[in-house]
Every structure is written in C-alpha cells, then in structure tokens.
Write a protein that holds these residues in place. Sequence first.
Motif, PDB file in Angstrom:
ATOM      1  N   HIS A   1      73.280  52.441 -22.314  1.00 36.53           N
ATOM      2  CA  HIS A   1      74.408  51.524 -22.167  1.00 36.53           C
ATOM      3  C   HIS A   1      74.923  51.476 -20.725  1.00 36.53           C
ATOM      4  N   THR A   2      74.222  52.151 -19.813  1.00 32.50           N
ATOM      5  CA  THR A   2      74.708  52.299 -18.445  1.00 32.50           C
ATOM      6  C   THR A   2      73.751  51.650 -17.454  1.00 32.50           C
ATOM      7  N   GLN A   3      74.265  50.747 -16.669  1.00 33.96           N
ATOM      8  CA  GLN A   3      73.492  50.102 -15.600  1.00 33.96           C
ATOM      9  C   GLN A   3      73.857  50.755 -14.276  1.00 33.96           C
ATOM     10  N   THR A   4      72.854  51.159 -13.498  1.00 35.40           N
ATOM     11  CA  THR A   4      73.082  51.791 -12.202  1.00 35.40           C
ATOM     12  C   THR A   4      72.481  50.923 -11.104  1.00 35.40           C
ATOM     13  N   THR A   5      73.281  50.603 -10.091  1.00 28.44           N
ATOM     14  CA  THR A   5      72.825  49.783  -8.979  1.00 28.44           C
ATOM     15  C   THR A   5      73.316  50.382  -7.672  1.00 28.44           C
ATOM     16  N   VAL A   6      72.761  49.923  -6.564  1.00 30.40           N
ATOM     17  CA  VAL A   6      73.190  50.349  -5.233  1.00 30.40           C
ATOM     18  C   VAL A   6      73.399  49.110  -4.371  1.00 30.40           C
ATOM     19  N   THR A   7      74.554  49.032  -3.726  1.00 27.01           N
ATOM     20  CA  THR A   7      74.824  47.985  -2.743  1.00 27.01           C
ATOM     21  C   THR A   7      75.422  48.632  -1.503  1.00 27.01           C
ATOM     22  N   SER A   8      75.546  47.860  -0.434  1.00 28.91           N
ATOM     23  CA  SER A   8      76.020  48.410   0.837  1.00 28.91           C
ATOM     24  C   SER A   8      77.047  47.499   1.488  1.00 28.91           C
ATOM     25  N   TRP A   9      77.932  48.125   2.240  1.00 32.48           N
ATOM     26  CA  TRP A   9      78.696  47.398   3.244  1.00 32.48           C
ATOM     27  C   TRP A   9      77.869  47.475   4.520  1.00 32.48           C
ATOM     28  N   CYS A  10      77.465  46.357   5.030  1.00 26.98           N
ATOM     29  CA  CYS A  10      76.644  46.312   6.228  1.00 26.98           C
ATOM     30  C   CYS A  10      77.428  45.604   7.323  1.00 26.98           C
ATOM     31  N   TYR A  11      77.801  46.350   8.365  1.00 29.24           N
ATOM     32  CA  TYR A  11      78.660  45.818   9.411  1.00 29.24           C
ATOM     33  C   TYR A  11      77.876  45.634  10.705  1.00 29.24           C
ATOM     34  N   THR A  12      78.053  44.482  11.325  1.00 28.34           N
ATOM     35  CA  THR A  12      77.498  44.228  12.655  1.00 28.34           C
ATOM     36  C   THR A  12      78.577  43.538  13.486  1.00 28.34           C
ATOM     37  N   GLY A  13      78.319  43.413  14.774  1.00 23.97           N
ATOM     38  CA  GLY A  13      79.218  42.653  15.637  1.00 23.97           C
ATOM     39  C   GLY A  13      80.656  43.118  15.583  1.00 23.97           C
ATOM     40  N   ALA A  14      81.565  42.134  15.435  1.00 22.44           N
ATOM     41  CA  ALA A  14      83.004  42.428  15.487  1.00 22.44           C
ATOM     42  C   ALA A  14      83.439  43.342  14.352  1.00 22.44           C
ATOM     43  N   ARG A  15      82.835  43.180  13.172  1.00 16.96           N
ATOM     44  CA  ARG A  15      83.242  44.031  12.040  1.00 16.96           C
ATOM     45  C   ARG A  15      82.820  45.476  12.279  1.00 16.96           C
ATOM     46  N   ALA A  16      81.649  45.702  12.854  1.00 19.56           N
ATOM     47  CA  ALA A  16      81.238  47.065  13.195  1.00 19.56           C
ATOM     48  C   ALA A  16      82.156  47.646  14.264  1.00 19.56           C
ATOM     49  N   ARG A  17      82.572  46.812  15.197  1.00 21.92           N
ATOM     50  CA  ARG A  17      83.495  47.283  16.234  1.00 21.92           C
ATOM     51  C   ARG A  17      84.817  47.702  15.606  1.00 21.92           C
ATOM     52  N   GLN A  18      85.316  46.928  14.662  1.00 19.82           N
ATOM     53  CA  GLN A  18      86.544  47.310  13.952  1.00 19.82           C
ATOM     54  C   GLN A  18      86.372  48.649  13.238  1.00 19.82           C
ATOM     55  N   TRP A  19      85.217  48.845  12.605  1.00 17.83           N
ATOM     56  CA  TRP A  19      84.948  50.103  11.913  1.00 17.83           C
ATOM     57  C   TRP A  19      84.999  51.274  12.903  1.00 17.83           C
TER      58      TRP A  19
END
Length: 272
Positions: free
Chosen positions: A191-209
């Motif tokens: 009854h359990t679904q397992t998935t993997v996703t990512s926050w992928c930052y480049t440019g200005a968003r990576a700079r903010q991070w």
Amino acid sequence: MSKEQATYSHGHHQSVVSSHARRTVHDSAAFLAPHIQPTHHILDVGCGPGSITADLAALVPEGRVVGVDAVASVLDQARARVRRRRRQRAAYADATFDVVYCHQVLQHVRDPVGVLREMRRVAKPGDGGGGGSFVAAREADYGGFAWYPADAGLDRWGALYQAQAVASGCEPNAGRCLHAWARRAGFAPEHTQTTVTSWCYTGARARQWGEMWADRAVHSGFATVVKDKGLGTEEGLQAVSKAWADWAMKEDLFFNVPSTEILYRVPPTTPT
C-alpha cells in the motif's frame, strides 16, 4: 502526537524561516497533490511558517486544513499566511483526516517510527475506492547533496551538518531510511509508494541558497549546536560561512537536494 526529545538543530532564525516559507505544494508535495479531493480534511504535521499549508488549503475549498507545529512563533506566521488565503485552521480529533502529511520533519525527531504510527492513527480508514485516505511524508538525504563547483569549505559544512544532527538525536540522511521507518510503523509495502525527487538549484536560486547558508552557518540553531556540542568553534563557523558566501559568487552554480517520498494509501480496515 508523541512527546519528542530530539533537538531541532536548524532553530528558527529568520534565515531558516524565510527559506522554509519559500516551499510550495509544487516543489514539496507534488507526489501527493493529485490524490487530494476538494472535500478532504488534511493535517499538516510540522507546518512551520505555513506556505505549504496555505497551498494545500487552496486545493480543498470544501474541506479543511489543520497545521500543527511545536513552535508558537512560526505558527503565528502560518496563521497569518493562511488567513490571507481565506482558510481556517481548527482543532483536530483522532481518526478524522483524509490526508496526514509531513515535510522534512522526521529527520529532526528521535522516534520517526513513532511519529509515523501517530500519523497513521489519526488518518481515516480508507474507503476502498479510488479516493481513499493517505499518509504522506517527504524527507531529505543530506548525504546525497551534490554541488558545483566543488569546494572544500562546503565539504566541511557537510561533515559538520552530519555531526551536529547526530549529536542532536536526529537522522540527517532520513530520505534513505524513510521506506524502512514506514514498514516498521505498520505501513504495508503493497500500500506504500516510494519515490525520489529533488530540489535542483542553478543561477540566482543557487546563489540564494548559498547566501542563506552563509547566514545560517553563524546565526541559526546549527551554529549553536556545533559550538555547544564541541564540534567546532566560532572561528571555524565563520570560515564555513565565508566558504558559502564565496561559493555563491561563482559561475555556473548547481546545488541538488534529493528527497524520498512515501505515499501510503490507508486500507479500508486499519489493523490495531
């Protein structure tokens, strides 16, 4: 929910809360959103400043969303945000929620299996149909973080993060543990679904991070735990902060944050 003893090592410095307030259903609950019905009652566990909570509320115009958090100050922010979105936050009772959800919470608790059991307990038994009742969780895996350009100072930060999380009674690599925690909490694999996703930052968003972590490295709960546990010094943390700030000024920035997700469809009869 059971009483927790672990230390929330991120703390609630403005640099932390502002980062959390950028989260949305799109980037943090996309695996859950297609299953939400307009009449659902949803519990958001560890809602923080409420940005995801408000997004969830927009998906249930005939339902209800309740956000809970251990820290009053972030709940005040969440209440204000949800009021702006014209949704009500209300008290909750056991076994009344169609969806019980947490995001980046289990990595900060001493007994993640116990928390998952509680989440399952307050979820309604499923109806056996296409809608059903769900328990959902999403957890990052700090050991899987990746960045470019390579930087020895960020390597030092990664090692310090792991050490202070463990010293706080937490699991920094919760993502890779999540499916096992769910099974131990009684979530049947079928009854359990397992998935993997990512926050992928480049440019200005990576700079903010990078700029955000330059601040958090010296001002947040992370810095307090590192010093209190004897894992590093103020001088060392200043060096880590500078490494983040310098990294944020480089070209072609890339930062990847992988997270594991579980989506448990509660069966019609929930075993005790």
